[in-house]
Design an enzyme around this catalytic site. Structure first.
Site, PDB file in Angstrom:
ATOM      1  N   HIS A   7       0.842  -1.194   0.000  1.00  0.00           N
ATOM      2  CA  HIS A   7       0.000   0.000   0.000  1.00  0.00           C
ATOM      3  C   HIS A   7       0.879   1.248   0.000  1.00  0.00           C
ATOM      4  O   HIS A   7       2.047   1.183   0.375  1.00  0.00           O
ATOM      5  CB  HIS A   7      -0.828   0.099   1.293  1.00  0.00           C
ATOM      6  N   TYR A   8       0.292   2.389  -0.344  1.00  0.00           N
ATOM      7  CA  TYR A   8       0.876   3.635   0.145  1.00  0.00           C
ATOM      8  C   TYR A   8      -0.045   4.190   1.218  1.00  0.00           C
ATOM      9  O   TYR A   8      -1.238   3.868   1.269  1.00  0.00           O
ATOM     10  CB  TYR A   8       1.183   4.635  -0.954  1.00  0.00           C
ATOM     11  N   THR A   9       0.518   5.045   2.080  1.00  0.00           N
ATOM     12  CA  THR A   9      -0.252   5.517   3.228  1.00  0.00           C
ATOM     13  C   THR A   9      -1.310   6.541   2.846  1.00  0.00           C
ATOM     14  O   THR A   9      -2.369   6.605   3.472  1.00  0.00           O
ATOM     15  CB  THR A   9       0.681   6.145   4.280  1.00  0.00           C
ATOM     16  N   GLU A  66       2.648  -0.822   4.596  1.00  0.00           N
ATOM     17  CA  GLU A  66       2.295   0.544   4.221  1.00  0.00           C
ATOM     18  C   GLU A  66       3.582   1.314   3.914  1.00  0.00           C
ATOM     19  O   GLU A  66       4.494   1.371   4.737  1.00  0.00           O
ATOM     20  CB  GLU A  66       1.536   1.237   5.351  1.00  0.00           C
ATOM     21  N   ASP A 101      -3.831   2.529  -4.879  1.00  0.00           N
ATOM     22  CA  ASP A 101      -2.462   2.499  -4.367  1.00  0.00           C
ATOM     23  C   ASP A 101      -1.832   1.107  -4.479  1.00  0.00           C
ATOM     24  O   ASP A 101      -2.549   0.105  -4.507  1.00  0.00           O
ATOM     25  CB  ASP A 101      -2.437   2.980  -2.899  1.00  0.00           C
TER      26      ASP A 101
END
Length: 265
Positions: free
Chosen positions: A41-43, A106, A158
């Site tokens: 994921h990205y945050t 993340e 994401d």
């Protein structure tokens, strides 16, 4: 190594972990599922401090196993044996409790709504190193290293089209082939594919793992699944348009799967 004392303490699962910040947002894995997928994921938040605070806030009801900041520092928030709450409503290969079936990382990046900067080299070096460590210890297949957008295409984009999946694969992380080139404008116009291409592509996406609807029509949901596939495997052009480059890239991916996972139809 530092730790946070507001939630259950645990021993780091990886020697690469530099900080512990336990999150209370956890429970046991369900249905005897074990971590056989790795979700990246990205945050989508402006700073790593804010990201960690949200992932440890009981009110927010989200968490992940690891956070990696822009400098490459790895913080563990949930023990791998536990079920973190990072996937949300999602599916892959017919499994809908992805949280019980996965480990979530993340990656600190503010995301598309806040400028979507490139992922720094130091950060990516840590993503690769940690991913390899997780994969080796848990026996995760290459084709089970996925984007959040792969498992939740209707909700998530994401870690996005800038995420360097080819670099990960070159270092032994994930399943990847060079995308079929987009030769010309005519090669990606939607009318360039036949009606029969749509149900076949939907079926092939499902065989690969996506929870794509099998409607036989190029509806709005299917376009989001096409865009999710492109975002991971043909990031040069994320259009949601079913084109020959996208079709051939998916076929090549399936053809390079191990025999035990390959669609033979």
């Amino acid at each position: 190594m530092t730790s946070h004392s507001s939630a259950r303490e645990f021993t780091p699962d990886s020697r690469l972990v530099r900080k512990l910040h336990p999150s209370p947002n956890i429970n046991e894995r369900r249905d005897n599922l074990k971590p056989e997928t790795l979700i990246l994921h990205y945050t989508g938040l402006p700073t790593v401090e804010r990201s960690i605070a949200v992932l440890a806030d009981p009110i927010c009801q989200v968490s992940c196993h690891y956070v990696i900041d822009e400098l490459g520092t790895i913080t563990q928030m949930v023990a791998e044996a536990m079920r973190a709450w990072h996937a949300g409503v999602s599916s892959w290969k017919g499994i809908t409790d992805i949280n019980s079936w996965s480990i979530g990382i993340e990656i600190q990046n503010p995301g598309h709504e806040l400028g979507y900067p490139d992922f720094p080299d130091d950060q990516m070096a840590s993503v690769i190193a940690l991913s390899k460590d997780i994969i080796e210890r848990n026996g995760i297949p290459a084709a089970h290293v996925l984007a959040h957008s792969d498992i939740a295409p209707l909700r998530k984009i994401d870690p996005g089209e800038k995420f360097p999946w080819s670099e990960l694969a070159a270092n032994g992380v994930g399943h990847w082939i060079q995308p079929t080139p987009i030769a010309s404008k005519d090669n990606w116009l939607q009318h360039d594919v036949t009606d029969a291409s749509v149900p076949n592509f939907q079926a092939r996406l499902q065989k690969y793992g996506y929870g794509c609807p099998q409607t036989g029509a190029l509806d709005d949901e299917t376009k989001k699944f096409i865009a999710a596939f492109q975002r991971h495997f043909r990031p040069e052009l994320v259009s949601g348009i079913l084109d020959r480059s996208t079709i051939q890239t998916l076929d090549n991916l399936i053809n390079t799967l191990p025999e035990t996972e390959r669609d033979t139809k």
